[in-house]
Structure formats: C-alpha cells, structure tokens
Design a protein around this motif. Structure first.
Motif, PDB file in Angstrom:
ATOM      1  N   PHE A   1       0.804  -1.237   0.000  1.00 55.80           N
ATOM      2  CA  PHE A   1       0.000   0.000   0.000  1.00 55.80           C
ATOM      3  C   PHE A   1       0.830   1.278   0.000  1.00 55.80           C
ATOM      4  O   PHE A   1       0.324   2.354   0.275  1.00 55.80           O
ATOM      5  CB  PHE A   1      -0.993  -0.001   1.171  1.00 55.80           C
TER       6      PHE A   1
ATOM      7  N   GLU B   1      -1.804 -11.290   0.104  1.00 52.36           N
ATOM      8  CA  GLU B   1      -3.275 -11.350   0.041  1.00 52.36           C
ATOM      9  C   GLU B   1      -3.748 -12.797  -0.131  1.00 52.36           C
ATOM     10  O   GLU B   1      -4.734 -13.211   0.474  1.00 52.36           O
ATOM     11  CB  GLU B   1      -3.771 -10.463  -1.112  1.00 52.36           C
TER      12      GLU B   1
ATOM     13  N   GLY C   1     -17.139   2.033  -3.660  1.00 53.38           N
ATOM     14  CA  GLY C   1     -16.118   2.890  -3.048  1.00 53.38           C
ATOM     15  C   GLY C   1     -16.621   4.284  -2.703  1.00 53.38           C
ATOM     16  O   GLY C   1     -16.196   4.887  -1.727  1.00 53.38           O
TER      17      GLY C   1
ATOM     18  N   TYR D   1     -18.384   3.573   0.564  1.00 55.70           N
ATOM     19  CA  TYR D   1     -17.532   2.842   1.506  1.00 55.70           C
ATOM     20  C   TYR D   1     -16.342   3.686   1.958  1.00 55.70           C
ATOM     21  O   TYR D   1     -15.989   3.681   3.140  1.00 55.70           O
ATOM     22  CB  TYR D   1     -17.047   1.582   0.788  1.00 55.70           C
ATOM     23  N   SER D   2     -15.727   4.407   1.035  1.00 51.90           N
ATOM     24  CA  SER D   2     -14.464   5.089   1.379  1.00 51.90           C
ATOM     25  C   SER D   2     -14.613   6.607   1.451  1.00 51.90           C
ATOM     26  O   SER D   2     -13.629   7.331   1.360  1.00 51.90           O
ATOM     27  CB  SER D   2     -13.355   4.685   0.402  1.00 51.90           C
ATOM     28  N   ALA D   3     -15.836   7.101   1.618  1.00 50.76           N
ATOM     29  CA  ALA D   3     -16.028   8.531   1.898  1.00 50.76           C
ATOM     30  C   ALA D   3     -16.045   8.725   3.410  1.00 50.76           C
ATOM     31  O   ALA D   3     -16.114   7.754   4.166  1.00 50.76           O
ATOM     32  CB  ALA D   3     -17.335   9.016   1.296  1.00 50.76           C
TER      33      ALA D   3
ATOM     34  N   LEU E   1     -22.223   3.779   7.077  1.00 48.99           N
ATOM     35  CA  LEU E   1     -22.342   2.753   6.043  1.00 48.99           C
ATOM     36  C   LEU E   1     -23.530   1.827   6.314  1.00 48.99           C
ATOM     37  O   LEU E   1     -24.193   1.362   5.387  1.00 48.99           O
ATOM     38  CB  LEU E   1     -21.051   1.932   5.962  1.00 48.99           C
TER      39      LEU E   1
ATOM     40  N   ILE F   1     -12.227   8.197  -1.074  1.00 46.07           N
ATOM     41  CA  ILE F   1     -10.810   7.860  -1.270  1.00 46.07           C
ATOM     42  C   ILE F   1     -10.635   7.129  -2.606  1.00 46.07           C
ATOM     43  O   ILE F   1      -9.673   7.355  -3.323  1.00 46.07           O
ATOM     44  CB  ILE F   1     -10.285   6.969  -0.120  1.00 46.07           C
TER      45      ILE F   1
ATOM     46  N   ASN G   1      -8.281   2.009   1.594  1.00 47.81           N
ATOM     47  CA  ASN G   1      -8.878   0.887   2.325  1.00 47.81           C
ATOM     48  C   ASN G   1      -8.763  -0.363   1.455  1.00 47.81           C
ATOM     49  O   ASN G   1      -9.544  -0.531   0.518  1.00 47.81           O
ATOM     50  CB  ASN G   1     -10.365   1.129   2.609  1.00 47.81           C
ATOM     51  N   PRO G   2      -7.792  -1.229   1.740  1.00 47.80           N
ATOM     52  CA  PRO G   2      -7.578  -2.378   0.850  1.00 47.80           C
ATOM     53  C   PRO G   2      -8.850  -3.224   0.696  1.00 47.80           C
ATOM     54  O   PRO G   2      -9.536  -3.523   1.660  1.00 47.80           O
ATOM     55  CB  PRO G   2      -6.474  -3.165   1.559  1.00 47.80           C
ATOM     56  N   ARG G   3      -9.110  -3.592  -0.520  1.00 50.45           N
ATOM     57  CA  ARG G   3     -10.334  -4.345  -0.824  1.00 50.45           C
ATOM     58  C   ARG G   3     -10.341  -5.730  -0.185  1.00 50.45           C
ATOM     59  O   ARG G   3     -11.389  -6.264   0.141  1.00 50.45           O
ATOM     60  CB  ARG G   3     -10.515  -4.430  -2.334  1.00 50.45           C
TER      61      ARG G   3
ATOM     62  N   PRO H   1     -12.883   1.121   6.617  1.00 47.51           N
ATOM     63  CA  PRO H   1     -13.518   2.198   5.854  1.00 47.51           C
ATOM     64  C   PRO H   1     -14.172   3.253   6.731  1.00 47.51           C
ATOM     65  O   PRO H   1     -14.643   2.948   7.828  1.00 47.51           O
ATOM     66  CB  PRO H   1     -14.585   1.456   5.056  1.00 47.51           C
TER      67      PRO H   1
END
Lengths: 454, 510
Positions: free
Chosen positions: A3, A48, A89, A92-94, A337, B82, B97-99, B290
């Motif tokens: 990452f 992963e 996303g 989810y990622s806001a 969420l 993001i 945020n890794p999936r 998240p």
C-alpha cells in the motif's frame, strides 16, 4: 511495500525537496530514548493470497449453525443489491460529509433515511444514526433528562423485560450522569411489564419511562396504557422498538392518546448481517420540540447560491466539534455505512415487504413454539401475545440442551438462566422469515432426541 | 474573462444539466409498485389483536428494484471518496482501504455468525480477535486491549471511565478534573463531561507544545488525568511528553492518549513507552477500515497494567493452549461494563485484522515513515511556493497546518474559499478551521498511500487557486462550480429546519 507507492527515486527526490538526509531524520523531534526498539508480537507480513487462505479456513472452522436465536440480533434476508451498492467505493471510502458540495450523495441518502425512520416510527425528527441499539437507549435517556425540564432528576423506570444487555450498557454510559434506573418487574403469567409496579412510582418525579415493544421476551406490552400513565405523571416515554416489527405493529408515534416522546432501537434488522454483533446502527427519532436536545448528526435540506435544493449537516451547535464540553454527546463518527445499507434495504422492501417480513417471522415463531411445546416437558413460559420471539421452558438445564443442539448444527436460542433465574431453565427462541418448515421440524426433532436421551 | 468556462455549471456526471437535482426516492415512489422478489412469497395468517396492529402503512418508498438500484448508484456518484479522489482531510487519515479487508471480513460464515453463538462454533473468529488484541498491544506498548468501543469517541469514553474507576477503587474521590490542551479534538472535553468531570483547558506555547508552566500550576490532588493527542492536532510531536507524564503522574493523575494521530508514529514510538496509562485507537484511521460516509469506526482501547481490571467487556481471552473464550464481568469484576449490546463493531475489527496481517511487522512502521515523508514533502513544497506554515520551525508529522491569515488580510482569501475551490479541481478539501487556535487554517494529511505525482498535482492546484484569487477573488468566493450544488445556505438549513420529507399525499405516518 504493501500500500505504499513510492519508488526509490521518489523517496530521493522528496527528501531532497525537504532538505532531509533520510526518512528517519524526520522523526528527529521524538526523544531518542522513547523510540521503539522493534515489535515482537506482530508477525511478518503475509500476501493477500495467504491471508485469504487463513481467513477462509477460520470462517470454515466456525461454520454456520441453523440459527434460532434473536435476543437483539435478527437473521433476515438482505436483498443482494443492498451491499453491492453500499460497498461501492463512493459510499464505503467517503467520510463524514463535512464538505457538503462534494458529499451530496451521502447527505441526500441520510435525509431519505431520516424521512424513512420518521415514517416508520411515526415521529417528526430523526438523527443520522448512533452506534447500536443499546447505546442509543443510553443516549435517549440522557436526552430525556435534557428535554424534561419539569422532571430532570434522572429517575427512569426501567422494566426488567428490557433487553438485559441494554440495561447494562445504560448503566455503563449514564452512571456518571445521574440517571437512576428503577427496575420494574413483569407479570409472570403474561410476560408483560407489570402496570401495578409502575403505578407504585406515581407522582414521584419520574424523568422517563422506558417501554420495549416487543419486550425482550417477545411479548407485546400494553403500550397505550403505559404511555398514557407515564405522560400523566410528567414523564417522557422512551420507546425501544424493533424496526421490522413496525411493518406490522402500531408505531410509537401513535401509542396512547398523544404518542411517545423519544424512540430508539437497533437498526440491525434493516439490512445488516448478524456479523458477530456489529457493525450495526442505533436509531433515534423524537418529537420536533426536542430536536435541539438530540445527539448525533442531523442532515437538513436547504438551497445553494442558485436556489437549487441541496443537503447539509445542520444544527451543529449541538455537537462536540462546536460545543465541546457542553455538547449533547461526544459522538462524532457514527454508523454511516450501515445507514446506507438500511436506506437501500427499506427502499427495496417498501411498506409491503417490511410487513411481509414481519408477518412471516411472526408466523414462523408461532409454528416453532407449537412444534417445540408438543415435546413432553417443554412449554411456553408466557401467555401474552408475542411478535417473533418466545420464551420456552425446558425440563433440563438450558446450557446442556444448547450444547446438544450445537453438536447437531443448531443454535437453539439464548439461555435466560443467568439474567432471569426466576424463569428456571428457559430459552429465548426466534424464527424469522428465513426459517422454513423443514428447519423448524429439524429443531424439534433434535430437541426431542436430546430430551429423551436422559 | 479567464474563467468564463468555469462559471457555467458543468455536468461532471450526474444528474443531467436539464434536470439538475436528483429526485428524492419518495418522489419516484408510486402506490402499488414494489420490488416483490425481495420478500417471501405469500402472506401467512397470524393472530394479532387490533390494538397492536398498525392501521396506516409506513410511508416508505414504493419503487422497483431497478429504480432503487439506479437511485442509490446515482447518489453514490455525487460523493467524493478515497477510491475516487485525493482526500487530505487532516486528523482523519483518509488512506486507501484495501479491498481484501472487505472481501475477507464478508465471508458468509463471518456475516452469518450470531453474536451469542456458542464459543465452540466461534474459535476461528475469536482467534482473529485475540491476535488483533495481541498485535495492538505490541504496537502501542500497552498491557491489555479491549476491542469493544464502537468509535473513537466511545474509546475516549471508555478511557476516561477507566481513569474514573481507578481513582474510585482507591477511594481517591476528589479527582474530578480532566486537563485538556486547548488544541484538543472537541470529543475530548465532551467525553470528560459525559463522565461527570470538570474540564480545564491547558494553553499551547508558541511552538505548538503544551505550556509546561501553566500545566504545573494546575495539576494537583483534584487532577484525575490529562487527555493528550501526540502528535498533537497541530501536526507536531509533543516534545515534552516525558516531562508532562512525570508532572501528571507525580500529582497522582493518569495520562490518556487520544489515538487519532497514531498513524504518525506507528511502530516508531509507542504510547506505552511515552508514559500513557490508557489509549484509544481509531482503527478506521490507522488500521484502514472504511470511513463509510461517517462510520462505522472502531475505537479499541489499550491500558497499562494498573488499569487492566477496569477494561470494558467483553474481551477475548485464552482457554488453554489453543482455545479462546470471552472474558466478561465474572473474569473482570471491576470492569467499567458493557458499551454495546454485544462486542462492538466486529466486522470492522476483522478488516483491521486482515490489514495488520498484510502490513506485518515491517509494514507497521513503514506506515508512519511514509505518512511522515509525504506530509513533510507537501509542507516543504508549499512553504517554498510562499504559503505560510503555522509552525514553520517544526517538522511535520503525518500532517501539518497552513495558515491563510496573510491571504485573508491581503486579498480576503479564506480557508473556506480554498476548500471549496479545491473541490472543483478534483481534490477533497483539507480540514478547515480546526484546530481552533490557528486562524484560517488548513490541516493537511496526505497519508502514506498517496503517490508523489498526486501530491505534486495538489500543490499545483493550491498555487493555481491562489493565483485565481489574486486576479478575481469574487470568482473564487463563488466556488465550487463543478459540483452537483454550489455553496449551500447553512443558515437557512438551521433556521427553516427541513430534516424529513413530508409528502403532499400525506405519506408520513403523522
């Protein structure tokens, strides 16, 4: 480096721009003696692929029991679209919609959520969520103290038929803030809260009366009588409700002559999977006059510079980032969420779908009670009308029976002996719309086998 | 005019320019329409007294599945996130945020596990939770961890509740004051109040450290503890932390660590080694779960040896060599109690667990290293291009503050103006007007997951906006132009309160 996108060239160029010899030198203001000497309990990284193998293995190890337990967390069908969309996303990622113009999706959704919760509970205002049902009850009681100027001493009538964990959470959260819950017993025949025990507190400066409908035993309370009695005694009524039940049951806004004052509860049945207890979300709705006493985020509709409708966080003067030590609560991040999922869920179900879910759950639980009580020695503990849970008395220790059922792949319910020793060996059972006649027959057959083995 | 092309609203994506507002889902609802595949077939008979039965159906939308899917997908596209935009919102750690974390936390058995399921059928889940506790202990230097708090603010609540319980257990009842630096997050004083404490503010000195003299003057037998964020909300490391710890401890108080900024020091310096007695971690920040449009978070707490008995329940413990079990009030009779009906945001904790394993031991401190590198790089670039830093003599941590005080005086360019115009450039705004100490401030946190090209482009955008403002400040004050809406009337939102849809057809229940 997982990452982290930096190439060696990037690092060199960036350090040159900073004028620093190394990344480590950027930590130069930390006293050297405090620097970490290395970690010992964090393992080396895995890929992963490796973590996927591990997690699949652990998930498989736990397996999936055929579930007949509710007790505050209910297995319902969640439409496929709900989490497909909620995990986009863009949702989810806001984060919290501080920049309204760049967050209209989340803000409009929250406005729609608030509207749906008002419609469902029959109330006028809703916040944008709290953590879970139990902490929502704690917040609702703190709100009641602020809202009930005539009786703000913190005396709360708290039926024992309210979820025991909710009562524990209320104690943990409100202990330092002067809330004094007074236990109110239940009628041993019907399983409903004793009106007689409530009346013993008549005229004694009551801040709030809590009513859970259906109560923890699944029994329906005489909500009209309790609401009217409480309000006649200067108390606010705080309703704790299951949102799915409101597809079928009278909303708290219409209980008694005037309706209740504050409604709260666990939002999990609206689209959240059981997921080991969270994340869920708490909801809170109320009469309009109490809106400035509410904790948490609230979204309002307004217009922009061109007069176009838009949405924004509002009444923020209640909140911690403005009011600091005088805020209505310390809550900041809530359960956005899960609210997203619930709003999509309610839209897909609509009023008919919610009613259908409620009716099927109620009918299945009735069928379950009939199947289980047909077994010798097994009986229903209460004769009050119920929604989708029931208390079943067993002729053997509930813990042993549950262990036997688990060996047969069945989660047979919640053992009440710790919290309600007076009930003897008793289980709280639940069959939602997800259980079939075959499932119920399998539970009954397993229970019969376990009980006859002794 | 140079900006003519920017002044007309541009349809970036949705809704369409001819019908600019996305309708409410209630407005596309029609009686008799439904997504019937979503519910069980048929309607069994039930016996229910009329007095319990709802007489009027709730005013939920009646839409088809496609209508719902399209509506909410369209709404999603009105958001910055993001996954779609650089989001340097200071103090919020908006990193990737890794999936995999989401996918693996949503395995069917994890989603289907009832919170009260027997321990015999929960060993896989409990193993993840136990190992997460152990990793968090290690990386923070604490003696115990409870995962149950559901957000940072609830972690704070748990922390101060433990401090209160500790003093009460020693019958040290006069300790009713919590010290909070003036730069602290608003949750700190709000939390202290929820625990019946009196809040006393401690000033910050000119270089961003706590004013030690002022602190020494107020600690005493009434001090329950101090709540500190380190690095502080000013984006600098509190250099006197060891002295502060000594001062407060000698006075009999405890130290609380607000973990909002843990990303800056992960694996580099541990709160336990700095002398903190209790901490909370925002796993949705540092451990990349998240933010979800405002939650769910997870606010795990860590404690030193002396606060172990007071941890919130449940906690995961070992039962023998390879089995795990829940610890509750029977194991921890002095616990501050339960903070959620079950065990908190379990699904969030699973995501944090996967993330921690993907990072591993080396990855932990790389987080802090590259977050710090990115922040210092951005800070250096902006300084060199003429922006004023709030603390120019200090190194940045994972974030730093630019102040627009000079721009405000010279050309009336405010933090809000820059924030709103940045949206047009495709960047989420930094945190503005926090911390309250610094006028016209931008608190900028790039995080470690951003590449250099993105940071350079962001710097270019800030410079371009400054240039725009010099040429035509009114234009910048009219921003944003490219968003679904322009600046919103917040005053009207509060005064003409409209917080639910009331259908003309009386669809609402009241």
């Amino acid at each position: 480096m997982p990452f982290i996108p930096h190439t060696e060239t990037d690092v060199a160029e960036m350090l040159a721009a900073i004028g620093a010899p190394s990344i480590d030198s950027l930590f130069g203001e930390i006293p050297a003696e405090l620097r970490c000497k290395g970690l010992s309990q964090v393992p080396e990284r895995v890929s992963e692929m490796e973590i996927a193998r591990l997690m699949h293995g652990r998930a498989a190890q736990d397996g999936t029991l055929l579930n007949f337990c509710g007790a505050g967390a209910y297995e319902h069908h969640v439409p496929a679209a709900v989490w497909e969309i909620a995990t986009r996303g863009e949702f989810y990622s806001a984060y919290t919609p501080y920049q309204a113009e760049a967050s209209q999706g989340t803000l409009q959704l929250l406005y729609e959520y608030q509207s749906m919760m008002c419609a469902l509970t029959g109330m006028e205002v809703s916040n944008a969520s709290l953590y879970d049902g139990a902490s929502a009850l704690a917040e609702a009681l703190l709100m009641a103290v602020r809202a009930n100027s005539a009786n703000n001493g913190g005396k709360v009538l708290m039926p024992q038929a309210v979820h025991p964990y909710y009562r524990e959470v209320v104690a943990s959260i409100t202990d330092a803030q002067g809330i004094q819950p007074q236990p109110i017993g239940y009628d041993p025949v019907s399983g409903a809260t004793s009106l007689e025990q409530l009346r013993a507190h008549e005229g004694q400066g009551i801040t709030a009366v809590v009513i859970q409908q259906p109560n923890f035993f699944g029994v329906l309370e005489d909500v009209d009588a309790i609401t009217d009695w409480a309000q006649a005694n200067g108390a606010l009524v705080v309703a704790v409700v299951n949102p799915v039940s409101l597809g079928l049951l009278q909303p708290p806004g219409l209980w008694g002559a005037k309706g209740v004052d504050i409604v709260c509860g666990e939002g999990q049945p609206l689209g959240a999977p059981l997921s080991s207890g969270g994340p869920y979300f708490g909801f809170l709705t109320a009469r309009q006059v109490f809106v400035r006493q509410m904790p948490g985020r609230i979204v309002g509709r307004t217009v922009d510079l061109d007069g176009k409708p838009g949405y924004t966080l509002t009444l923020q003067a209640r909140e911690q980032h403005i009011r600091r030590s005088k805020a209505t609560s310390n809550i900041c991040t809530n359960q956005g969420l899960l609210v997203t999922a619930a709003t999509i869920h309610m839209s897909l179900l609509g009023p008919e779908g919610l009613e259908s879910t409620a009716v099927h759950s109620m009918a299945n639980t009735q069928a379950l009670v009939e199947a289980l009580t047909a077994i010798p020695g097994v009986s229903a503990a209460f004769d009050g009308e119920r929604f989708h849970e029931a208390v079943i008395r067993l002729p053997q220790a509930a813990s042993q029976v549950l262990a036997g059922l688990a060996e047969r792949g069945i989660f047979g319910g919640f053992d009440l002996s710790q919290h309600y020793p007076a009930l003897g060996s008793a289980l709280l059972v639940c069959a939602t719309e997800t259980r079939t006649a075959e499932d119920i027959a399998r539970y009954a057959a397993a229970l019969r086998e376990i009980l006859s083995a002794h | 005019m140079a900006h003519a092309s920017n002044t007309a609203p541009v349809a970036t994506a949705l809704p369409s320019p001819l019908n600019p507002a996305e309708p409410l889902i209630f407005e596309v609802s029609r009686a008799g329409r439904s997504a019937s595949a979503q519910r069980p077939i048929g309607l069994p008979e039930i016996r229910l007294s009329a007095k319990f039965r709802r007489q009027v159906a709730p005013g939920l939308p009646q839409v088809s599945e496609l209508q719902a899917v399209r509506h909410f997908t369209r709404l999603s596209k009105l958001n910055f996130s993001i996954d779609t935009h650089f989001y340097p919102l200071g103090s919020c750690t908006m990193k990737y945020n890794p999936r995999a974390c989401n996918t693996l936390a949503m395995l069917p058995q994890f989603l289907g596990r009832h919170p009260l399921a027997p321990e015999t059928n929960s060993q896989g889940f409990l193993a993840c939770m136990y190992e997460l506790q152990e990793m968090l202990k290690d990386v923070t230097g604490m003696a115990g961890v409870s995962l149950t708090p559901m957000a940072g603010a609830q972690g704070e609540f748990a922390g101060v509740a433990m401090i209160r319980a500790y003093h009460r257990a020693r019958n040290d009842l006069a300790r009713t004051e919590i010290l909070v630096p003036d730069a602290a997050h608003g949750t700190n004083p709000a939390t202290a109040t929820m625990l019946g404490m009196t809040v006393r503010e401690i000033p910050t000195d000119a270089e961003g450290d706590v004013d030690l003299e002022k602190l020494a003057a107020v600690v005493g037998p009434q001090t329950a503890g101090i709540m500190l964020t380190n690095p502080s909300t000013l984006g600098v490391f509190e250099r006197n932390i060891a002295k502060i710890a000594k001062l407060v401890h000698e006075a009999g108080g405890l130290l609380y660590y607000d973990g909002a900024n843990l990303n800056a020091i992960l694996g580099e310096v541990r709160p336990g080694d700095m002398g903190f007695d209790v901490i909370h971690m925002n796993l949705h920040k540092t451990f990349s779960t998240p933010h979800g449009g405002g939650g769910p978070g997870a606010g795990a707490v860590g404690v030193s040896q002396r606060l172990l008995p007071f941890m919130p329940i449940p906690v995961v413990g070992k039962a023998g060599e390879s089995n795990y079990r829940w610890l509750d009030e029977k194991d921890l009779p002095q616990t501050i109690g339960r903070l959620s009906a079950f065990m908190g945001n379990a699904g969030v904790l699973l995501r944090a667990y996967v993330y921690a394993r993907l990072l591993g031991r080396e990855g932990m401190h790389r987080v802090a290293e590259f977050a710090t590198l990115n922040a210092n790089y951005l800070q250096a670039r902006l300084r060199d291009l003429g922006f004023d830093l709030a603390y120019p003599k200090r190194k940045a941590t994972h974030e730093f503050i630019v102040t627009l005080k000079r721009q405000k005086q010279e050309i009336d360019l405010t933090a809000t103006d820059i924030a709103k115009r940045l949206l047009d450039y495709g960047y989420h705004a930094p945190t503005v007007y926090f911390p309250l100490l610094v006028p016209e401030c931008l608190l900028i946190e790039p995080t470690e997951t951003e590449d250099k090209e993105t940071l350079d482009a962001f710097v270019a955008a800030l410079c371009a906006i400054w240039e725009e403002a010099k040429r035509d400040i009114a234009f910048v004050k009219g921003a944003p132009y490219q968003m679904p809406v322009r600046r919103l009337d917040d005053v009207r939102a509060a005064r003409q309160l409209d917080i639910r849809y009331v259908a003309a057809t009386g669809v609402s229940a009241r």
